[in-house]
Design an enzyme around this catalytic site. Structure first.
Site, short mmCIF file in Angstrom:
data_model
loop_
_atom_site.label_atom_id
_atom_site.label_comp_id
_atom_site.label_asym_id
_atom_site.label_seq_id
_atom_site.Cartn_x
_atom_site.Cartn_y
_atom_site.Cartn_z
N GLU A 101 -21.18 -37.64 -68.20
CA GLU A 101 -20.19 -37.42 -67.14
C GLU A 101 -20.43 -38.32 -65.94
O GLU A 101 -19.88 -38.09 -64.86
CB GLU A 101 -20.21 -35.95 -66.70
CG GLU A 101 -21.47 -35.50 -65.99
CD GLU A 101 -22.54 -34.96 -66.92
OE1 GLU A 101 -23.35 -34.12 -66.46
OE2 GLU A 101 -22.57 -35.36 -68.10
N ASN A 148 -17.76 -27.52 -70.08
CA ASN A 148 -17.90 -27.53 -71.54
C ASN A 148 -18.23 -26.16 -72.10
O ASN A 148 -17.67 -25.72 -73.12
CB ASN A 148 -18.98 -28.53 -71.96
CG ASN A 148 -18.51 -29.98 -71.90
OD1 ASN A 148 -17.34 -30.26 -72.10
ND2 ASN A 148 -19.42 -30.88 -71.61
N ASP A 163 -13.47 -33.25 -72.33
CA ASP A 163 -12.89 -34.57 -72.61
C ASP A 163 -11.67 -34.83 -71.75
O ASP A 163 -11.45 -35.93 -71.23
CB ASP A 163 -12.50 -34.68 -74.08
CG ASP A 163 -13.70 -34.84 -75.01
OD1 ASP A 163 -14.82 -35.03 -74.50
OD2 ASP A 163 -13.51 -34.78 -76.23
N ASP A 201 -21.03 -38.61 -60.57
CA ASP A 201 -20.82 -37.77 -61.75
C ASP A 201 -20.12 -36.47 -61.39
O ASP A 201 -19.98 -36.12 -60.21
CB ASP A 201 -22.09 -37.56 -62.57
CG ASP A 201 -23.10 -36.66 -61.90
OD1 ASP A 201 -22.78 -36.03 -60.87
OD2 ASP A 201 -24.23 -36.55 -62.41
#
Length: 306
Positions: A227, A192, A201, A184
């Site tokens: 993620e 974010n 994104d 991840d």
């Protein structure tokens, strides 16, 4: 941030017709042109269809309740964009939105739509379906949503877990190696929080694209959720899987992730496990790789543990 195509959806087609007049003359081939949501943070929106008015009525999309297509997302402007038919072709035009409108990942002010185009409005992605076989296209799109993550175009968690059981049985039967990588993005919440969900994104899509270029056809690559990603590698022992994991880690670390003119700091932590004669289930196999991922995270991040 959770995956758009995770389990838990009934996948029943939900169709919303935008000012469709059933009494109108028989439409031409593009009379049933429509938009299908293939990615949304609201999983209940996945697969929802919006039929564009064959009479050419302009349809707007945005956060405001007066739009033909209402998207409940802070990344979407109040009246974000509009769809309008010019001759026999549907166009999309951006209404000077805050975050822009994208067609096939390219920002547009106005663009003619082609069959199969992906349209991104805020954090929602539509697929444009057109032609005399729209219903077949729609069914195919829904089928793809069952196994594919709409944002990254990697396989989804459901696809991975279904194939894990099959590959585990085959590995045991033929005594062949089977490896699993779980990884991840490090400190993804910070991306974010500091740069916005659209930046997040972008990083997810870029990461998936990088990985796809580095794996061969036999590897199953999936977005496991949020993620976190996974790579299921049949006929691959632990040392080979660990080498690939390290190559991917290095490539992501040095890749220039740039969003809105800003370079984003991106690294990954990776855990690698190999199935043994005592690995009896997909859940057990995933946990073994996840435990290694946990060790990588707590060992300082941006590393591979196998």
């Amino acid at each position: 941030m959770s995956g758009g195509s995770d389990d838990g959806n009934d996948w029943q087609a939900r169709t919303h017709v935008i000012r469709y007049n059933p009494a109108a003359n028989k439409p031409k081939d593009n009379g049933n042109d429509c938009l299908v949501i293939i990615y949304s943070r609201d999983v209940n929106q996945l697969g929802r269809r919006f039929v564009l008015d064959p009479n050419g009525t302009i349809s707007t999309v945005g956060r405001g309740a007066d739009n033909a297509i209402v998207l409940d997302s802070e990344t979407c402007s109040r009246k974000h964009a509009r769809f309008e038919r010019r001759g026999e072709v549907w166009w999309i035009s951006d209404n000077d939105s805050t975050n822009g409108t994208y067609v096939n990942d390219e920002p547009v002010k106005s663009a003619a739509l082609k069959r199969g185009d992906h349209i991104k409005v805020g954090d929602t992605i539509f697929k444009y379906l057109s032609g005399s076989d729209v219903e077949a296209e729609f069914i195919q799109t829904i089928g793809e949503l069952m196994v594919t993550d709409g944002l990254t175009r990697a396989h989804n968690r459901r696809y991975l877990t279904d194939h894990l059981e099959t590959e585990l049985q085959r590995a045991r039967r033929y005594r062949r190696p089977l490896s699993l990588i779980m990884f991840d993005l490090d400190k993804f919440k910070g991306i974010n929080d500091n740069y916005g969900h659209l930046a997040g994104d972008h990083v997810l899509k870029e990461t998936a694209a990088l990985v796809k270029r580095m794996i061969n056809e036999g590897v199953i690559f999936a977005r496991y959720g949020g993620e976190e990603f996974s790579l299921l590698m049949p006929e691959t022992d632990l040392s080979v899987a660990a080498k690939l994991a390290e190559a991917i880690r290095r490539e992501i670390e040095r890749h220039p992730f740039v969003f809105d003119g800003v370079r984003l700091p991106v690294t990954v932590s990776m855990g690698v496990s190999v199935a043994t004669e005592f690995t009896t289930s997909a859940e057990e196999f995933i946990k073994a790789a996840d435990d290694k991922l946990y060790d990588a995270k707590h060992g300082g991040r941006n590393r591979v543990v196998s």
